[in-house]
Design a protein around this motif. Sequence first.
Motif, PDB file in Angstrom:
ATOM      1  N   GLU A 176     -81.045  81.141   2.162  1.00 21.75           N
ATOM      2  CA  GLU A 176     -80.365  82.047   3.080  1.00 21.75           C
ATOM      3  C   GLU A 176     -80.651  81.659   4.525  1.00 21.75           C
ATOM      4  O   GLU A 176     -79.773  81.749   5.400  1.00 21.75           O
ATOM      5  CB  GLU A 176     -80.816  83.488   2.813  1.00 21.75           C
ATOM      6  N   ALA A 177     -81.868  81.201   4.796  1.00 21.90           N
ATOM      7  CA  ALA A 177     -82.235  80.799   6.159  1.00 21.90           C
ATOM      8  C   ALA A 177     -81.374  79.638   6.644  1.00 21.90           C
ATOM      9  O   ALA A 177     -80.963  79.595   7.806  1.00 21.90           O
ATOM     10  CB  ALA A 177     -83.708  80.420   6.214  1.00 21.90           C
ATOM     11  N   LEU A 178     -81.095  78.691   5.762  1.00 22.01           N
ATOM     12  CA  LEU A 178     -80.228  77.574   6.144  1.00 22.01           C
ATOM     13  C   LEU A 178     -78.805  78.064   6.383  1.00 22.01           C
ATOM     14  O   LEU A 178     -78.165  77.675   7.369  1.00 22.01           O
ATOM     15  CB  LEU A 178     -80.250  76.493   5.054  1.00 22.01           C
ATOM     16  N   ARG A 179     -78.309  78.938   5.515  1.00 23.58           N
ATOM     17  CA  ARG A 179     -76.937  79.454   5.693  1.00 23.58           C
ATOM     18  C   ARG A 179     -76.798  80.182   7.022  1.00 23.58           C
ATOM     19  O   ARG A 179     -75.791  80.006   7.725  1.00 23.58           O
ATOM     20  CB  ARG A 179     -76.580  80.388   4.528  1.00 23.58           C
ATOM     21  N   TRP A 180     -77.783  81.008   7.363  1.00 21.89           N
ATOM     22  CA  TRP A 180     -77.676  81.751   8.615  1.00 21.89           C
ATOM     23  C   TRP A 180     -77.801  80.845   9.835  1.00 21.89           C
ATOM     24  O   TRP A 180     -77.194  81.113  10.882  1.00 21.89           O
ATOM     25  CB  TRP A 180     -78.711  82.875   8.662  1.00 21.89           C
ATOM     26  N   ARG A 181     -78.550  79.774   9.741  1.00 26.07           N
ATOM     27  CA  ARG A 181     -78.577  78.809  10.847  1.00 26.07           C
ATOM     28  C   ARG A 181     -77.195  78.218  11.069  1.00 26.07           C
ATOM     29  O   ARG A 181     -76.723  78.086  12.198  1.00 26.07           O
ATOM     30  CB  ARG A 181     -79.578  77.679  10.548  1.00 26.07           C
ATOM     31  N   ILE A 182     -76.580  77.820   9.972  1.00 28.40           N
ATOM     32  CA  ILE A 182     -75.241  77.229  10.064  1.00 28.40           C
ATOM     33  C   ILE A 182     -74.247  78.252  10.628  1.00 28.40           C
ATOM     34  O   ILE A 182     -73.431  77.939  11.508  1.00 28.40           O
ATOM     35  CB  ILE A 182     -74.774  76.730   8.686  1.00 28.40           C
ATOM     36  N   ARG A 183     -74.307  79.497  10.140  1.00 27.89           N
ATOM     37  CA  ARG A 183     -73.404  80.538  10.649  1.00 27.89           C
ATOM     38  C   ARG A 183     -73.609  80.784  12.136  1.00 27.89           C
ATOM     39  O   ARG A 183     -72.644  80.947  12.900  1.00 27.89           O
ATOM     40  CB  ARG A 183     -73.653  81.845   9.883  1.00 27.89           C
ATOM     41  N   LEU A 184     -74.866  80.832  12.536  1.00 28.69           N
ATOM     42  CA  LEU A 184     -75.173  81.091  13.941  1.00 28.69           C
ATOM     43  C   LEU A 184     -74.650  79.967  14.820  1.00 28.69           C
ATOM     44  O   LEU A 184     -74.034  80.208  15.874  1.00 28.69           O
ATOM     45  CB  LEU A 184     -76.690  81.252  14.098  1.00 28.69           C
ATOM     46  N   ILE A 185     -74.875  78.736  14.411  1.00 28.20           N
ATOM     47  CA  ILE A 185     -74.393  77.584  15.179  1.00 28.20           C
ATOM     48  C   ILE A 185     -72.874  77.585  15.234  1.00 28.20           C
ATOM     49  O   ILE A 185     -72.263  77.346  16.283  1.00 28.20           O
ATOM     50  CB  ILE A 185     -74.934  76.276  14.569  1.00 28.20           C
ATOM     51  N   GLU A 186     -72.254  77.894  14.102  1.00 32.23           N
ATOM     52  CA  GLU A 186     -70.785  77.909  14.037  1.00 32.23           C
ATOM     53  C   GLU A 186     -70.187  79.007  14.919  1.00 32.23           C
ATOM     54  O   GLU A 186     -69.072  78.874  15.417  1.00 32.23           O
ATOM     55  CB  GLU A 186     -70.345  78.095  12.592  1.00 32.23           C
ATOM     56  N   SER A 187     -70.943  80.088  15.141  1.00 30.62           N
ATOM     57  CA  SER A 187     -70.411  81.218  15.922  1.00 30.62           C
ATOM     58  C   SER A 187     -70.406  80.956  17.428  1.00 30.62           C
ATOM     59  O   SER A 187     -69.742  81.669  18.179  1.00 30.62           O
ATOM     60  CB  SER A 187     -71.235  82.472  15.638  1.00 30.62           C
ATOM     61  N   ALA A 188     -71.139  79.943  17.880  1.00 29.65           N
ATOM     62  CA  ALA A 188     -71.249  79.694  19.319  1.00 29.65           C
ATOM     63  C   ALA A 188     -69.933  79.167  19.890  1.00 29.65           C
ATOM     64  O   ALA A 188     -69.281  78.307  19.294  1.00 29.65           O
ATOM     65  CB  ALA A 188     -72.371  78.697  19.595  1.00 29.65           C
ATOM     66  N   GLN A 189     -69.572  79.675  21.062  1.00 34.73           N
ATOM     67  CA  GLN A 189     -68.372  79.231  21.753  1.00 34.73           C
ATOM     68  C   GLN A 189     -68.679  78.494  23.053  1.00 34.73           C
ATOM     69  O   GLN A 189     -67.887  77.674  23.498  1.00 34.73           O
ATOM     70  CB  GLN A 189     -67.477  80.445  22.062  1.00 34.73           C
ATOM     71  N   ARG A 190     -69.826  78.782  23.652  1.00 32.27           N
ATOM     72  CA  ARG A 190     -70.143  78.188  24.951  1.00 32.27           C
ATOM     73  C   ARG A 190     -71.459  77.389  24.952  1.00 32.27           C
ATOM     74  O   ARG A 190     -71.501  76.288  25.464  1.00 32.27           O
ATOM     75  CB  ARG A 190     -70.226  79.293  26.020  1.00 32.27           C
ATOM     76  N   GLU A 191     -72.527  77.973  24.370  1.00 33.34           N
ATOM     77  CA  GLU A 191     -73.828  77.295  24.466  1.00 33.34           C
ATOM     78  C   GLU A 191     -74.691  77.588  23.251  1.00 33.34           C
ATOM     79  O   GLU A 191     -74.700  78.696  22.716  1.00 33.34           O
ATOM     80  CB  GLU A 191     -74.579  77.728  25.729  1.00 33.34           C
ATOM     81  N   LEU A 192     -75.423  76.575  22.823  1.00 38.08           N
ATOM     82  CA  LEU A 192     -76.415  76.684  21.765  1.00 38.08           C
ATOM     83  C   LEU A 192     -77.767  76.189  22.279  1.00 38.08           C
ATOM     84  O   LEU A 192     -77.846  75.163  22.963  1.00 38.08           O
ATOM     85  CB  LEU A 192     -76.013  75.842  20.560  1.00 38.08           C
ATOM     86  N   ILE A 193     -78.805  76.915  21.934  1.00 36.02           N
ATOM     87  CA  ILE A 193     -80.182  76.508  22.242  1.00 36.02           C
ATOM     88  C   ILE A 193     -80.931  76.428  20.924  1.00 36.02           C
ATOM     89  O   ILE A 193     -80.891  77.370  20.123  1.00 36.02           O
ATOM     90  CB  ILE A 193     -80.853  77.517  23.195  1.00 36.02           C
ATOM     91  N   TYR A 194     -81.596  75.307  20.693  1.00 37.82           N
ATOM     92  CA  TYR A 194     -82.309  75.100  19.422  1.00 37.82           C
ATOM     93  C   TYR A 194     -83.702  74.579  19.724  1.00 37.82           C
ATOM     94  O   TYR A 194     -83.869  73.522  20.330  1.00 37.82           O
ATOM     95  CB  TYR A 194     -81.553  74.094  18.545  1.00 37.82           C
ATOM     96  N   SER A 195     -84.717  75.337  19.292  1.00 37.95           N
ATOM     97  CA  SER A 195     -86.107  74.933  19.491  1.00 37.95           C
ATOM     98  C   SER A 195     -86.827  74.922  18.152  1.00 37.95           C
ATOM     99  O   SER A 195     -86.697  75.861  17.367  1.00 37.95           O
ATOM    100  CB  SER A 195     -86.818  75.908  20.443  1.00 37.95           C
ATOM    101  N   THR A 196     -87.583  73.861  17.890  1.00 38.54           N
ATOM    102  CA  THR A 196     -88.338  73.780  16.643  1.00 38.54           C
ATOM    103  C   THR A 196     -89.556  72.892  16.828  1.00 38.54           C
ATOM    104  O   THR A 196     -89.550  71.965  17.652  1.00 38.54           O
ATOM    105  CB  THR A 196     -87.465  73.252  15.496  1.00 38.54           C
TER     106      THR A 196
END
Length: 472
Positions: free
Chosen positions: A75-95
């Motif tokens: 589920e964690a992977l699916r929600w990452r993909i959904r969150l990234i897909e929902s972005a229209q202007r900017e994405l920030i990813y920290s790991t």
Amino acid sequence: MPLTKTRKKLKISVRQGVLLVLLAFLLYLILGTVLPFLHHPKVSAETRAGFEAQEFRAQGSGSGGRIRCIDDNAEALRWRIRLIESAQRELIYSTYEFHDDESGKDVLAALLAAADRGVRVRLITDGLTGAHRFRKSPYFQAVAAHENIEVRIYNPPNLLLPWKIQLRLHDKYVIADEHAYLLGGRNTFDLFLGDTSERQNIDRELLVYAPEGTPESLLQVRAYFERIWAEEASRPFSGSSSKKAAEAAQTLRSRWAALEKDAAPTDWEAETFPAGKITLLSGETAPVNKEPAVWYALSELMKEGRDIVIQTPYIILSGAMREDLAEICGSADSVRILLNAVENGANPFGCTDYLNQKEKIWATGAQVYEFSGGNSLHTKTVLIDEDLSIIGSFNLDMRSAYLDTELMLVVESPELNAQLRAQAAEQQEHSRWQEDGTYVYGPLYQHKGFTPFKRIVYALMRVLILPIRHLM
């Protein structure tokens, strides 16, 4: 003849000189890594004066947005993909750690697809785990080469400055525009995401979403990101347009086409529930020996509670942290700590220190549950009474308190608290604990035991870690 002897003596002298230089440099590395952190900073008067426990509860006067707790790795992977897909202007990813394995490629494919549709993407990862991996991987090079993607590496190792090696970026979060973010303890690879790995860690993160407006906590996480992004230690990483990188980019685009085809629409309202106030706990972003600001906030909040549950992979306390824990136990009715049994732990240093220190931890008054339920526990959570839940990347150890960057979300939500308490109670069934000096075993505890070799290794490590436990 004398000339030949002179040459032999010269060769021996050169070898000895080289050996001495290497030994001196090795000594410099060891001392430079260990000595600067023998004494950790104390909490500043400014931090103490600025803390108010009541500020973490809205008490019905406000909303932090809608939330979803994510405990399942697939589920964690699916929600990452959904969150990234929902972005229209900017994405920030920290790991902290990012691999180009199966789940890592899925995330990279989603990030590349976002950049292809014009979204600005900023990615930051830790230098100890990421610098070499990013340089050698054509997938990371392909992503970093995209005109809409910026990548930075936090504090890459420098052997001339060995003390910097101990100071790591340990934050894990994803922000999509101004409407949603994900924050917790998961790294980005198969041990934490997806269902392709036979061995998986048990972990947790929180999705925060606002159907209208921008959650205040999102602004806090974003401001924190901007600080760490601007640090001198956050070094730009340039991609490559090589043939291998171009082929990797094509592979990622094909991968995204398959992922997008199988994706189901997301009903964000139906998948989340409302929460009260949500507040970010954070510390210094520079790679320095830090004051324990996050630990101070956590301990002060726990001192206000009566029923405390702490979930942590392992526990490594300084003397000051142990005194804080004893004070928490002295004021609360119940303090339970759920961590990995030594046989079940994934961190040998944390497990070894527990073997050395467990009597001192028990003496604080905390009831410690040693979990053995198959997979290793990687969850970092604090539950306070019936309404506060704190989720993030902070391990209950000195490294999280003093050395690494860490984030924790304080969430006011009786519904979330009840959900997490039920899960903790279930994990206690897989645990053992002390009663009157004797171990009691839960009905679902999995007895693993030690091999003779592992017993010898741990016996040696119990001695070897003593000079360096302040770094753990």
